[in-house]
Scaffold this active site. Structure first.
Site, mmCIF file in Angstrom:
data_model
loop_
_atom_site.group_PDB
_atom_site.id
_atom_site.type_symbol
_atom_site.label_atom_id
_atom_site.label_comp_id
_atom_site.label_asym_id
_atom_site.label_seq_id
_atom_site.Cartn_x
_atom_site.Cartn_y
_atom_site.Cartn_z
ATOM 1 N N HIS A 91 -0.781 0.022 -9.613
ATOM 2 C CA HIS A 91 -1.523 -0.965 -8.810
ATOM 3 C C HIS A 91 -1.971 -2.142 -9.685
ATOM 4 O O HIS A 91 -3.143 -2.508 -9.725
ATOM 5 C CB HIS A 91 -2.718 -0.304 -8.109
ATOM 6 C CG HIS A 91 -3.058 -0.961 -6.804
ATOM 7 N ND1 HIS A 91 -3.293 -0.247 -5.648
ATOM 8 C CD2 HIS A 91 -3.177 -2.272 -6.459
ATOM 9 C CE1 HIS A 91 -3.573 -1.086 -4.664
ATOM 10 N NE2 HIS A 91 -3.503 -2.327 -5.138
ATOM 11 N N GLU A 94 -2.436 7.689 -4.759
ATOM 12 C CA GLU A 94 -2.773 7.071 -6.044
ATOM 13 C C GLU A 94 -4.248 7.171 -6.406
ATOM 14 O O GLU A 94 -4.607 7.039 -7.579
ATOM 15 C CB GLU A 94 -2.368 5.584 -6.040
ATOM 16 C CG GLU A 94 -3.251 4.701 -5.171
ATOM 17 C CD GLU A 94 -2.864 3.228 -5.222
ATOM 18 O OE1 GLU A 94 -1.671 2.929 -5.114
ATOM 19 O OE2 GLU A 94 -3.763 2.390 -5.368
ATOM 20 N N ASP A 126 4.386 -0.239 -7.021
ATOM 21 C CA ASP A 126 3.123 -0.575 -7.682
ATOM 22 C C ASP A 126 1.983 0.203 -7.021
ATOM 23 O O ASP A 126 0.849 0.155 -7.492
ATOM 24 C CB ASP A 126 2.853 -2.085 -7.580
ATOM 25 C CG ASP A 126 1.622 -2.495 -8.371
ATOM 26 O OD1 ASP A 126 1.543 -2.139 -9.571
ATOM 27 O OD2 ASP A 126 0.728 -3.156 -7.794
ATOM 28 N N ARG A 175 0.863 -1.180 0.000
ATOM 29 C CA ARG A 175 0.000 0.000 0.000
ATOM 30 C C ARG A 175 0.901 1.232 0.000
ATOM 31 O O ARG A 175 1.930 1.261 0.680
ATOM 32 C CB ARG A 175 -0.922 0.033 1.229
ATOM 33 C CG ARG A 175 -2.094 -0.924 1.164
ATOM 34 C CD ARG A 175 -3.125 -0.535 0.085
ATOM 35 N NE ARG A 175 -4.265 -1.436 0.038
ATOM 36 C CZ ARG A 175 -4.367 -2.501 -0.746
ATOM 37 N NH1 ARG A 175 -3.383 -2.812 -1.587
ATOM 38 N NH2 ARG A 175 -5.448 -3.251 -0.718
#
Ligand code: NAD
Length: 344
Positions: free
Chosen positions: A295, A263, A258, A234
């Protein structure tokens, strides 16, 4: 059963339609995210289905309850975007605790290899018939030490992959597994030791008050010069500003992300025609030793299939049998570490 499905992407629908029609669940797909402004769309539905960047705040929960929406079915494992304390006693929250730890762990290794072997640079060069190797020198993973924070389902698969490369593993977990430490190639250590001795550090823990900004100015100072930071967990586990400063000062050798703290308004969407307002993200992406994916780690065919199947089974269990093993925090007020139906 009618379920309002938020933040729909084209790749969600085939598997949810398949399992939904098999079990008598109708999904109404909304492209918009669930938040205070869009919660009215859930009126008249028995439940809502949400994903990682939907905002299930106290206000959203209260409105869902007022509209007699009884269940929130998360189609993901993490639940840091749900106000669990407020949800307790008001709405049932279900999740998919595991859908493919391999998907996320394999993507983490893909990012690491891409970064340290400069594949992202080589790909662009050879498309332009530039076959020069200058600047593409990498390093062997064999014999390097990887620090793994969080040794649950994904962390353990990632450890297996790293062991396949001949790496040594230093692990840290708030709840260490009894059967992982072999006293040799895989050892549990405290965070200080993990930061100080790892060449590569990878995060596979949930985002909680304990793990918020685990990578920050102070923890980076404890790391080896040239450390590689991997975050597929996260975004807010890493203080992005501190990471950027670490890259600029050459303390951090490379970073693969990622997930990103801010985000939710960017990832999963095509922003290519827009001016990026987030200077930290723009600067990180501009760095030759930073790789950002949006993500994407979960996105395999197997994972999508498992996510849809488990979400639908959760809903069927809840509505038809009045119980679901993947219900979160109904019994334990606000606990952050719910795993396998148990709360810690
Ligand atoms: P898991 O519950 O199986 O494992 C999490 C581990 O973290 C557990 O062993 C737990 O004890 C440990 N942990 C809890 N608090 C901790 C702390 N303060 N410090 C260190 N360890 C702590 O979960 P998982 O399926 O392995 O998933 C891990 C995380 O990966 C999820 O929480 C989620 O945030 C992230 N994730 C990302 C993607 C993606 O697409 N990028 C997909 C799925 C999951």
């Amino acid at each position: 059963m009618k379920i309002a499905f938020f933040d729909t992407k084209p790749y969600d629908r085939p598997s949810f339609d398949k399992y939904g029609s098999e079990y008598g669940i109708t999904f109404k797909y909304f492209e918009t995210k669930l938040n205070e402004d869009t919660v009215e769309l859930a009126g008249g539905y028995d439940g809502v289905c949400a994903f990682v960047n939907d905002t299930i705040s106290a206000e959203v929960i209260d409105r869902l309850v007022e509209m007699n929406v009884r269940v929130l079915a998360l189609r993901c494992a993490g639940f840091n975007n749900v106000d669990m304390r407020h949800a307790y006693g008001r709405i049932h929250v279900l999740r998919v605790p595991a859908y493919s730890p391999y998907a996320v762990a394999e993507h983490t290794m893909a990012l690491l290899l891409t970064s340290i072997r400069r594949i992202h640079k080589a790909y662009i060069r050879s498309r332009d018939f530039n076959f020069s190797l200058a600047g593409l020198t990498g390093f062997d993973l064999h014999g390097k030490t990887v620090g793994v924070v969080g040794t649950g389902k994904i962390g353990r698969v990632f450890i297996d992959i790293c062991r396949g490369f001949g790496m040594k593993v230093l692990a840290y977990d708030k709840f260490p597994a009894a059967d992982l430490d072999n006293g040799d190639t895989i050892r549990y250590v405290d965070l200080e030791t993990l930061f100080a001795e790892s060449d590569i550090i990878s995060f596979h823990c949930p985002l909680t008050d304990d793990t918020y900004h685990l990578i920050n100015k102070e923890s980076l100072e404890k790391c080896k010069r040239g450390v590689v930071i991997l975050n597929t967990s996260r975004g807010a586990i890493v203080d992005a500003e501190a990471l950027l400063n670490g890259i600029k000062s050459r303390k951090v050798g490379a970073a693969c992300l990622d997930v990103y703290e801010e985000e939710s308004d960017l990832f999963f969407e095509d922003n290519s025609g827009h001016i990026l307002e987030d200077d930290t993200l723009a600067r990180l992406i501009s760095m030759p030793n930073v790789i950002v994916t949006s993500h994407q780690a979960f996105l395999t065919e197997e994972a999508l299939e498992n996510i849809a199947q488990t979400t639908v089974e959760n809903l069927v269990g809840f509505f038809k049998n009045n119980q679901c093993p993947n219900e979160l925090c109904w019994r334990c007020e606000g606990a952050q570490d719910c795993r396998d139906g148990k709360c810690f």
